[in-house]
Design an enzyme around this catalytic site. Structure first.
Site, PDB file in Angstrom:
ATOM      1  N   LEU A  16       5.906  13.043   1.839  1.00 47.48           N
ATOM      2  CA  LEU A  16       5.213  12.685   3.082  1.00 47.48           C
ATOM      3  C   LEU A  16       6.152  12.032   4.083  1.00 47.48           C
ATOM      4  CD1 LEU A  16       2.017  11.022   1.534  1.00 47.48           C
ATOM      5  CD2 LEU A  16       2.172  13.291   2.581  1.00 47.48           C
ATOM      6  N   ASP A  39       6.383  12.725  -3.947  1.00 48.90           N
ATOM      7  CA  ASP A  39       6.733  11.324  -3.667  1.00 48.90           C
ATOM      8  C   ASP A  39       6.791  10.456  -4.922  1.00 48.90           C
ATOM      9  OD1 ASP A  39       7.054  11.120  -0.753  1.00 48.90           O
ATOM     10  OD2 ASP A  39       4.972  11.791  -0.670  1.00 48.90           O
ATOM     11  N   GLU A  45       7.530   2.339  -6.912  1.00 48.06           N
ATOM     12  CA  GLU A  45       7.036   1.006  -6.549  1.00 48.06           C
ATOM     13  C   GLU A  45       5.594   1.045  -6.041  1.00 48.06           C
ATOM     14  OE1 GLU A  45       8.838  -2.430  -3.965  1.00 48.06           O
ATOM     15  OE2 GLU A  45       8.257  -0.807  -2.649  1.00 48.06           O
ATOM     16  N   ASP A  46       5.229   2.155  -5.420  1.00 50.88           N
ATOM     17  CA  ASP A  46       3.908   2.206  -4.796  1.00 50.88           C
ATOM     18  C   ASP A  46       2.766   2.325  -5.796  1.00 50.88           C
ATOM     19  OD1 ASP A  46       4.950   1.978  -2.236  1.00 50.88           O
ATOM     20  OD2 ASP A  46       5.416   4.116  -2.171  1.00 50.88           O
ATOM     21  N   ARG A  83      -0.819  11.158  -3.398  1.00 50.85           N
ATOM     22  CA  ARG A  83      -0.018  10.322  -4.288  1.00 50.85           C
ATOM     23  C   ARG A  83      -0.830   9.759  -5.462  1.00 50.85           C
ATOM     24  NH1 ARG A  83       4.391   6.610  -1.869  1.00 50.85           N
ATOM     25  NH2 ARG A  83       4.894   6.844  -4.076  1.00 50.85           N
ATOM     26  N   ARG A 107      -1.572   2.122   4.466  1.00 51.90           N
ATOM     27  CA  ARG A 107      -2.022   2.683   3.186  1.00 51.90           C
ATOM     28  C   ARG A 107      -2.884   1.711   2.372  1.00 51.90           C
ATOM     29  NH1 ARG A 107       1.964   6.581   1.618  1.00 51.90           N
ATOM     30  NH2 ARG A 107       2.343   7.909   3.438  1.00 51.90           N
ATOM     31  N   HIS A 154       5.010   0.735   5.321  1.00 50.85           N
ATOM     32  CA  HIS A 154       4.555  -0.313   4.409  1.00 50.85           C
ATOM     33  C   HIS A 154       5.067  -1.672   4.883  1.00 50.85           C
ATOM     34  CE1 HIS A 154       4.554   2.932   1.049  1.00 50.85           C
ATOM     35  NE2 HIS A 154       3.305   2.553   1.189  1.00 50.85           N
ATOM     36  N   CYS A 209      11.529   0.764  -2.967  1.00 52.95           N
ATOM     37  CA  CYS A 209      10.470   1.670  -3.437  1.00 52.95           C
ATOM     38  C   CYS A 209      10.896   2.516  -4.637  1.00 52.95           C
ATOM     39  CB  CYS A 209       9.986   2.557  -2.304  1.00 52.95           C
ATOM     40  SG  CYS A 209      11.266   3.566  -1.620  1.00 52.95           S
TER      41      CYS A 209
HETATM   42  N1  LIG Z   1       7.449   1.578  -0.987  1.00 55.29           N
HETATM   43  C1  LIG Z   1       7.956   2.520  -0.202  1.00 55.29           C
HETATM   44  O1  LIG Z   1       8.717   2.228   0.709  1.00 55.29           O
HETATM   45  N2  LIG Z   1       7.603   3.764  -0.413  1.00 55.29           N
HETATM   46  C2  LIG Z   1       8.071   4.867   0.340  1.00 55.29           C
HETATM   47  C3  LIG Z   1       7.129   6.020   0.224  1.00 55.29           C
HETATM   48  C4  LIG Z   1       7.580   7.191   1.020  1.00 55.29           C
HETATM   49  C5  LIG Z   1       6.701   8.412   0.881  1.00 55.29           C
HETATM   50  N3  LIG Z   1       7.283   9.529   1.552  1.00 55.29           N
HETATM   51  C6  LIG Z   1       5.316   8.179   1.430  1.00 55.29           C
HETATM   52  O2  LIG Z   1       5.087   8.435   2.604  1.00 55.29           O
HETATM   53  O3  LIG Z   1       4.435   7.747   0.700  1.00 55.29           O
END
Ligand SMILES: NC(=O)NCCC[C@H](N)C(=O)O
Length: 260
Positions: free
Chosen positions: A19, A62, A67-68, A87, A133, A163, A248
């Site tokens: 994404l 992704d 981390e997410d 995700r 998010r 984020h 992340c």
């Molecule tokens: N904790 C983060 O910095 N996550 C990056 C996520 C990037 C991923 N392309 C997203 O848009 O979810």
């Protein structure tokens, strides 16, 4: 003695389809990305971190941004419910990795959404980004999970970047660092220090004065060296093209109880 364990997840072969929300899409080189990820995990290991790989999530472009998928406070892993529906399949394998490391698990439930990149822990204070998010119900559920464990939870507006931790992270002494054009409200933070580059806002605390930082932030690294820190620079260009930053690419578990 803090634990030094980290969960990572290798990049999906579909990484280039990840994404992109706030920046222009540009082509990602998957082979280079894999080499950069290997270097990132090697730097963690060189600084004493034991890394555990979450099961690959090859259908999730992704998934490398592991981390997410959770927020860990004390021994509790609060498994996220990503605001980006694509995700959501990433969380199961990450949860299994957290359980294998001895975490007890709670989960963000619908209609809550929360991504770990929106959560910045500084001691017992947990800042939670709001606006992208992570929604108000996600914040409420995080508060219900962690306030009984002694956390102070603070909601923070995030409009300009993906984020909260795309905008700010914290130095070992608790100073919040950020690139002012991308920080919605720096007055929320008692001690705020501006950084000269966007990627200079992102540090992973490796232990002692060592900081893992992106190679794209040389002036910030120099500034932090001048303050007595030891930056270890890693090129993460392929992840930056997908709005990823150094934080992340891993979940750090610093507060696990010692187990025999
Ligand atoms: N904790 C983060 O910095 N996550 C990056 C996520 C990037 C991923 N392309 C997203 O848009 O979810």
């Amino acid at each position: 003695m803090p634990s030094k364990k980290a969960i990572v997840r290798r990049p999906s072969p579909r990484l280039a389809e990840g994404l992109v929300t706030h920046i222009e899409r540009s082509p990602v080189d998957p082979a280079l990305a894999l080499r950069q990820w290997e270097r990132y995990t090697a730097v963690l290991a060189e600084h004493g971190w034991e890394t555990a790989e979450a099961a690959p999530a090859d259908d999730c472009p992704d998934g490398v941004f592991v981390e997410d998928t959770m927020v860990v406070f004390r021994d509790v892993a609060l498994i996220s419910r990503p605001g980006a529906p694509s995700r959501r399949p990433e969380t199961a394998g990450a949860e299994a990795a957290a359980v294998a490391l001895g975490c007890s698990v709670q989960r963000i439930q619908e209609p809550g959404t929360l991504e770990g990149g929106d959560v910045l822990k500084v001691g017992d204070t947990i800042y939670v980004g709001q606006g992208g998010r992570t929604n108000a119900e996600g914040l409420r559920q995080l508060r219900a999970a962690f306030e009984p464990l002694g956390a102070r939870v603070v909601g923070v507006p995030v409009e300009k970047v993906l984020h909260l931790k795309s905008a700010v992270t914290a130095l070992p002494d608790g100073t919040i660092i950020g690139y002012p054009p991308l920080v919605d409200d720096s007055a929320i933070f008692t001690h705020f220090r501006p950084m000269p580059e966007e990627a200079g806002s992102h540090v992973v605390l490796l232990g002692g004065n060592a900081l893992l930082m992106a190679a794209s932030a040389p002036r910030s690294a120099e500034l932090l060296s001048g303050l007595g820190y030891r930056p270890a620079l890693v090129d993460i260009s392929e992840f930056e093209k997908l709005e990823g930053c150094v934080t992340c690419l891993s979940v750090r578990l610093r507060e696990l109880s010692a187990r025999s």
